[in-house]
Design a protein around this motif. Structure first.
Motif, PDB file in Angstrom:
ATOM      1  N   ASN A  78       0.875  -1.167   0.000  1.00 43.90           N
ATOM      2  CA  ASN A  78       0.000   0.000   0.000  1.00 43.90           C
ATOM      3  C   ASN A  78       0.916   1.222   0.000  1.00 43.90           C
ATOM      4  O   ASN A  78       1.442   1.613   1.040  1.00 43.90           O
ATOM      5  CB  ASN A  78      -0.914  -0.008   1.214  1.00 43.90           C
ATOM      6  CG  ASN A  78      -1.922   1.116   1.178  1.00 43.90           C
ATOM      7  OD1 ASN A  78      -1.592   2.261   0.863  1.00 43.90           O
ATOM      8  ND2 ASN A  78      -3.151   0.794   1.507  1.00 43.90           N
ATOM      9  N   TYR A  79       1.105   1.795  -1.171  1.00 44.52           N
ATOM     10  CA  TYR A  79       2.048   2.898  -1.327  1.00 44.52           C
ATOM     11  C   TYR A  79       1.721   4.058  -0.394  1.00 44.52           C
ATOM     12  O   TYR A  79       2.605   4.582   0.288  1.00 44.52           O
ATOM     13  CB  TYR A  79       2.062   3.374  -2.785  1.00 44.52           C
ATOM     14  CG  TYR A  79       2.946   4.577  -2.995  1.00 44.52           C
ATOM     15  CD1 TYR A  79       4.314   4.415  -3.189  1.00 44.52           C
ATOM     16  CD2 TYR A  79       2.428   5.867  -2.984  1.00 44.52           C
ATOM     17  CE1 TYR A  79       5.140   5.511  -3.365  1.00 44.52           C
ATOM     18  CE2 TYR A  79       3.253   6.963  -3.168  1.00 44.52           C
ATOM     19  CZ  TYR A  79       4.601   6.779  -3.350  1.00 44.52           C
ATOM     20  OH  TYR A  79       5.418   7.861  -3.516  1.00 44.52           O
ATOM     21  N   LYS A  80       0.466   4.470  -0.330  1.00 44.55           N
ATOM     22  CA  LYS A  80       0.092   5.640   0.480  1.00 44.55           C
ATOM     23  C   LYS A  80       0.379   5.411   1.963  1.00 44.55           C
ATOM     24  O   LYS A  80       0.927   6.289   2.633  1.00 44.55           O
ATOM     25  CB  LYS A  80      -1.380   5.986   0.279  1.00 44.55           C
ATOM     26  CG  LYS A  80      -1.667   6.588  -1.072  1.00 44.55           C
ATOM     27  CD  LYS A  80      -3.133   6.940  -1.212  1.00 44.55           C
ATOM     28  CE  LYS A  80      -3.417   7.501  -2.589  1.00 44.55           C
ATOM     29  NZ  LYS A  80      -4.819   7.847  -2.779  1.00 44.55           N
ATOM     30  N   LYS A  81       0.026   4.238   2.481  1.00 49.67           N
ATOM     31  CA  LYS A  81       0.270   3.953   3.905  1.00 49.67           C
ATOM     32  C   LYS A  81       1.768   3.844   4.195  1.00 49.67           C
ATOM     33  O   LYS A  81       2.236   4.312   5.227  1.00 49.67           O
ATOM     34  CB  LYS A  81      -0.435   2.669   4.324  1.00 49.67           C
ATOM     35  CG  LYS A  81      -1.918   2.835   4.494  1.00 49.67           C
ATOM     36  CD  LYS A  81      -2.547   1.556   5.012  1.00 49.67           C
ATOM     37  CE  LYS A  81      -4.034   1.718   5.218  1.00 49.67           C
ATOM     38  NZ  LYS A  81      -4.659   0.494   5.742  1.00 49.67           N
ATOM     39  N   THR A  82       2.493   3.230   3.279  1.00 47.83           N
ATOM     40  CA  THR A  82       3.938   3.097   3.475  1.00 47.83           C
ATOM     41  C   THR A  82       4.609   4.463   3.454  1.00 47.83           C
ATOM     42  O   THR A  82       5.437   4.778   4.302  1.00 47.83           O
ATOM     43  CB  THR A  82       4.547   2.180   2.396  1.00 47.83           C
ATOM     44  OG1 THR A  82       3.889   0.916   2.434  1.00 47.83           O
ATOM     45  CG2 THR A  82       6.036   1.980   2.610  1.00 47.83           C
ATOM     46  N   LYS A  83       4.246   5.282   2.482  1.00 49.72           N
ATOM     47  CA  LYS A  83       4.808   6.638   2.370  1.00 49.72           C
ATOM     48  C   LYS A  83       4.496   7.453   3.626  1.00 49.72           C
ATOM     49  O   LYS A  83       5.370   8.147   4.162  1.00 49.72           O
ATOM     50  CB  LYS A  83       4.230   7.321   1.131  1.00 49.72           C
ATOM     51  CG  LYS A  83       4.795   8.669   0.845  1.00 49.72           C
ATOM     52  CD  LYS A  83       6.056   8.570   0.071  1.00 49.72           C
ATOM     53  CE  LYS A  83       6.462   9.961  -0.394  1.00 49.72           C
ATOM     54  NZ  LYS A  83       7.814   9.984  -0.860  1.00 49.72           N
ATOM     55  N   LEU A  84       3.266   7.338   4.131  1.00 47.94           N
ATOM     56  CA  LEU A  84       2.877   8.044   5.352  1.00 47.94           C
ATOM     57  C   LEU A  84       3.703   7.557   6.541  1.00 47.94           C
ATOM     58  O   LEU A  84       4.192   8.349   7.346  1.00 47.94           O
ATOM     59  CB  LEU A  84       1.386   7.854   5.631  1.00 47.94           C
ATOM     60  CG  LEU A  84       0.845   8.509   6.892  1.00 47.94           C
ATOM     61  CD1 LEU A  84       0.996  10.029   6.835  1.00 47.94           C
ATOM     62  CD2 LEU A  84      -0.624   8.130   7.093  1.00 47.94           C
ATOM     63  N   GLY A 101       7.411   3.500  -1.698  1.00 41.30           N
ATOM     64  CA  GLY A 101       7.240   4.601  -0.762  1.00 41.30           C
ATOM     65  C   GLY A 101       8.204   4.531   0.405  1.00 41.30           C
ATOM     66  O   GLY A 101       7.977   5.127   1.453  1.00 41.30           O
ATOM     67  N   SER A 108       7.133   8.960   6.302  1.00 43.77           N
ATOM     68  CA  SER A 108       7.169  10.415   6.474  1.00 43.77           C
ATOM     69  C   SER A 108       7.208  10.802   7.948  1.00 43.77           C
ATOM     70  O   SER A 108       7.715  11.857   8.302  1.00 43.77           O
ATOM     71  CB  SER A 108       5.963  11.063   5.800  1.00 43.77           C
ATOM     72  OG  SER A 108       4.767  10.827   6.528  1.00 43.77           O
TER      73      SER A 108
END
Length: 80
Positions: free
Chosen positions: A13-19, A58, A22
């Motif tokens: 899950n790109y968005k969750k990993t990136k978050l 991510g 971050s």
């Protein structure tokens, strides 16, 4: 996101990993040993394909959770 590498399928899950990354800190914020410092410096020299792979997930490799050194042995280069 699904990535296929060498016959394997990796889902992420790109968005969750990136978050997640971050909000993380660089490993050298918590540890000042030479191994962690060297790890962060080495990340700057990853080849382009490895950097692209990390980015596609991510992941910021400098924000690794743990880096460790197993042991030192001056004899490992000695002939048997």
């Amino acid at each position: 996101m699904n990535i296929h590498i060498a016959g394997y399928s990796i889902s992420s899950n790109y968005k969750k990993t990136k978050l997640f990354y971050s909000k993380g800190a660089y490993i050298t914020n918590a540890c000042k040993c030479n191994y962690c410092k060297n790890y962060c410096l080495a990340c700057d020299y990853l080849d382009l394909s490895t950097k692209i792979l990390f980015r596609s997930f991510g992941i910021n490799p400098k924000k690794e959770a743990e880096v460790w050194h197993l042991f030192e042995d001056d004899d490992w280069l000695s002939p048997l």
